[in-house]
Design a protein around this motif. Structure first.
Motif, PDB file in Angstrom:
ATOM      1  N   LYS A 101       2.030   1.690  -3.423  1.00  0.00           N
ATOM      2  CA  LYS A 101       0.904   1.989  -4.320  1.00  0.00           C
ATOM      3  C   LYS A 101       0.441   3.442  -4.183  1.00  0.00           C
ATOM      4  O   LYS A 101       0.125   4.094  -5.169  1.00  0.00           O
ATOM      5  N   TYR A 102       0.407   3.936  -2.955  1.00  0.00           N
ATOM      6  CA  TYR A 102      -0.136   5.281  -2.725  1.00  0.00           C
ATOM      7  C   TYR A 102       0.952   6.350  -2.563  1.00  0.00           C
ATOM      8  O   TYR A 102       0.687   7.435  -2.065  1.00  0.00           O
ATOM      9  N   ASP A 125       5.051   6.541   4.847  1.00  0.00           N
ATOM     10  CA  ASP A 125       5.212   6.931   3.437  1.00  0.00           C
ATOM     11  C   ASP A 125       4.953   8.419   3.255  1.00  0.00           C
ATOM     12  O   ASP A 125       4.402   9.086   4.141  1.00  0.00           O
ATOM     13  N   GLY A 138      -9.737  -3.100  -2.337  1.00  0.00           N
ATOM     14  CA  GLY A 138     -10.170  -2.651  -1.007  1.00  0.00           C
ATOM     15  C   GLY A 138     -10.194  -3.789  -0.001  1.00  0.00           C
ATOM     16  O   GLY A 138     -10.965  -3.771   0.959  1.00  0.00           O
ATOM     17  N   LEU A 197      -6.336  -4.001   3.594  1.00  0.00           N
ATOM     18  CA  LEU A 197      -6.324  -3.633   5.008  1.00  0.00           C
ATOM     19  C   LEU A 197      -7.235  -4.522   5.859  1.00  0.00           C
ATOM     20  O   LEU A 197      -6.946  -4.745   7.033  1.00  0.00           O
ATOM     21  N   ASN A 214       0.836  -1.212   0.000  1.00  0.00           N
ATOM     22  CA  ASN A 214       0.000   0.000   0.000  1.00  0.00           C
ATOM     23  C   ASN A 214       0.863   1.253   0.000  1.00  0.00           C
ATOM     24  O   ASN A 214       0.563   2.213  -0.711  1.00  0.00           O
ATOM     25  N   ARG A 236     -12.681   1.442  -0.813  1.00  0.00           N
ATOM     26  CA  ARG A 236     -11.595   2.152  -1.474  1.00  0.00           C
ATOM     27  C   ARG A 236     -11.897   3.633  -1.429  1.00  0.00           C
ATOM     28  O   ARG A 236     -13.033   4.030  -1.705  1.00  0.00           O
ATOM     29  N   ALA A 237     -10.898   4.394  -1.112  1.00  0.00           N
ATOM     30  CA  ALA A 237     -11.120   5.844  -1.090  1.00  0.00           C
ATOM     31  C   ALA A 237     -11.308   6.317  -2.527  1.00  0.00           C
ATOM     32  O   ALA A 237     -11.100   5.550  -3.479  1.00  0.00           O
TER      33      ALA A 237
HETATM   34  P1  ADP Z   1      -6.794  -1.271  -1.788  1.00  0.00           P
HETATM   35  O1  ADP Z   1      -6.758  -2.536  -2.518  1.00  0.00           O
HETATM   36  O2  ADP Z   1      -7.760  -0.286  -2.360  1.00  0.00           O
HETATM   37  O3  ADP Z   1      -5.438  -0.680  -1.560  1.00  0.00           O
HETATM   38  P2  ADP Z   1      -6.856  -1.580   1.066  1.00  0.00           P
HETATM   39  O4  ADP Z   1      -7.822  -2.295   1.924  1.00  0.00           O
HETATM   40  O5  ADP Z   1      -5.434  -2.011   1.147  1.00  0.00           O
HETATM   41  O6  ADP Z   1      -7.408  -1.650  -0.388  1.00  0.00           O
HETATM   42  O7  ADP Z   1      -6.926  -0.042   1.423  1.00  0.00           O
HETATM   43  C1  ADP Z   1      -8.187   0.586   1.556  1.00  0.00           C
HETATM   44  C2  ADP Z   1      -8.056   2.064   1.217  1.00  0.00           C
HETATM   45  O8  ADP Z   1      -7.235   2.694   2.199  1.00  0.00           O
HETATM   46  C3  ADP Z   1      -7.357   2.311  -0.095  1.00  0.00           C
HETATM   47  O9  ADP Z   1      -8.275   2.326  -1.164  1.00  0.00           O
HETATM   48  C4  ADP Z   1      -6.727   3.664   0.108  1.00  0.00           C
HETATM   49  O10 ADP Z   1      -7.678   4.673  -0.153  1.00  0.00           O
HETATM   50  C5  ADP Z   1      -6.442   3.709   1.601  1.00  0.00           C
HETATM   51  N1  ADP Z   1      -5.015   3.445   1.906  1.00  0.00           N
HETATM   52  C6  ADP Z   1      -4.476   2.319   2.395  1.00  0.00           C
HETATM   53  N2  ADP Z   1      -3.140   2.453   2.599  1.00  0.00           N
HETATM   54  C7  ADP Z   1      -2.844   3.717   2.223  1.00  0.00           C
HETATM   55  C8  ADP Z   1      -1.635   4.480   2.221  1.00  0.00           C
HETATM   56  N3  ADP Z   1      -0.469   3.975   2.615  1.00  0.00           N
HETATM   57  N4  ADP Z   1      -1.710   5.755   1.771  1.00  0.00           N
HETATM   58  C9  ADP Z   1      -2.876   6.296   1.372  1.00  0.00           C
HETATM   59  N5  ADP Z   1      -4.049   5.626   1.365  1.00  0.00           N
HETATM   60  C10 ADP Z   1      -4.043   4.347   1.796  1.00  0.00           C
END
Ligand code: ADP
Length: 340
Positions: free
Chosen positions: A247-248, A272, A305, A308, A244, A291-292
């Motif tokens: 990715k972000y 991060d 999503g 986590l 994550n 998912r945000a």
């Molecule tokens: P996804 O597959 O969408 O990454 P997750 O369950 O891992 O699903 O995360 C849920 C949401 O939390 C993500 O869609 C994202 O919006 C937010 N998120 C998780 N980790 C981070 C991060 N390190 N930085 C920013 N946003 C994060």
């Protein structure tokens, strides 16, 4: 639907059936108790009255008088018996109504957790099917379009195949994530002494290539600390947080890993400098399929999503706690509190 049909439908519901069972038990107890009470109460009336001649011979006029008293007593005993029976019938009618109310309330209370679990399961299946449908539709459409073309160059064919492979990979990732979420986590896990520095290095292996591709620097400052945990699960959990973070994160930023001993816990943080999480998304990020805003997180490719929620599930299994602090456009810090 008529009123009668609605009542019949309601009677077939699990709540009505369970309430009926509870009511049957209450009424069985109430009626049995009333019968016993009635029997015990009327037993003395049924005993034959002692005949006066048993004690002493009486003159004739006294005997006539005594038999009149006896008749009168029998009439009164009969009335008392009837009154007792009527009272007990009323008590049971009352028990039927009060019992119906109590049974219904109890049935609703007992079934609520089951209903909630079933609702959650239905929601899970519907969300999972929705997620599976998207890559399947993409696969079908691109293949149909390719099939309709009269000619396909080698380049087009290769493009199509690599697209198909990418979509198949997505489906595999999704089914793996779903299986992970459905795993029975009540089974005991083996705990051993784990070196968090070594486990972190192992977890980092899974993201080096994508981090390099995005020009992201990984700064591993984790110290050699030993905790009692499950190495494989901890590595999997760190892998999710690291994936994550990559990715972000925006290109040319840094991901830092730090560890700290706090009382009888070890804190392990993944920091991060990415897009961060908006406060309004914060309460939901650990929910399945959440998912945000896609425009911020990088569109469809951002994931399902599920990461986590799997991370939280693993954390529960190894008795760890996950917390997150984040500022939009500045970055996020995910911290694992691990028991020593
Ligand atoms: P996804 O597959 O969408 O990454 P997750 O369950 O891992 O699903 O995360 C849920 C949401 O939390 C993500 O869609 C994202 O919006 C937010 N998120 C998780 N980790 C981070 C991060 N390190 N930085 C920013 N946003 C994060």
């Amino acid at each position: 639907m008529t009123r009668q049909q609605r009542i019949l439908l309601w009677l077939a519901t699990p709540t009505a059936k369970l309430a009926a069972t509870y009511l049957a038990i209450i009424m069985l107890m109430s009626v049995s108790f009333s019968i016993i009470l009635y029997q015990v109460s009327v037993r003395p009336f049924d005993r034959p009255a002692p005949r006066s001649s048993q004690f002493m011979p009486l003159p004739r006029d006294r005997m006539v008088f005594n038999s009149q008293i006896q008749q009168e007593l029998e009439v009164r005993f009969g009335e008392a018996r009837r009154a007792l029976m009527i009272q007990l019938i009323w008590v049971n009618i009352g028990a039927l109504f009060v019992g119906a109310g109590i049974s219904y309330a109890l049935a609703r209370r007992s079934l609520r957790p089951i209903e909630e679990a079933m609702e959650a399961q239905t929601q899970f299946i519907s969300d999972a099917s929705h997620e599976l449908r998207t890559p399947l539709t993409v696969l079908q459409t691109t293949n149909e379009v390719a099939l309709r073309k009269s000619k396909l160059s080698i380049r087009d064919t290769k493009n199509l195949i690599s697209h198909n492979i990418a979509e198949t990979q997505k489906l595999r990732d999704l089914s793996n994530a779903l299986l992970e979420l459905l795993k029975d986590d009540s089974r005991p896990i083996s705990l051993s002494s784990v070196d968090i520095q070594a486990t972190t290095s192992d977890a980092l292996q899974s993201i080096v290539t994508i981090a390099q591709a995005k020009n992201i620097t990984v700064d591993n400052e984790v110290k050699r600390l030993r905790i009692r945990s499950n190495e494989l699960l901890l590595e999997q959990l760190l892998g999710i947080l690291l994936a994550n973070a990559v990715k972000y994160s925006r290109p040319t930023t840094t991901i830092t890993l730090v560890s700290k001993k706090v009382a009888d816990k070890v804190h392990l943080s993944v920091i991060d400098e990415g897009i961060g999480i908006h406060p309004s998304d914060m309460p939901y990020i650990f929910q399945r399929f959440y998912r945000a805003d896609k425009s911020r997180t990088g569109g469809e490719s951002s994931g399902y999503g599920l990461g986590l929620s799997i991370a939280e599930k693993i954390a529960r299994r190894i008795h760890a706690n996950i917390s997150v602090v984040s500022t939009p456009d500045e970055g996020s810090t995910f911290t694992l509190e691990l028991p020593e």
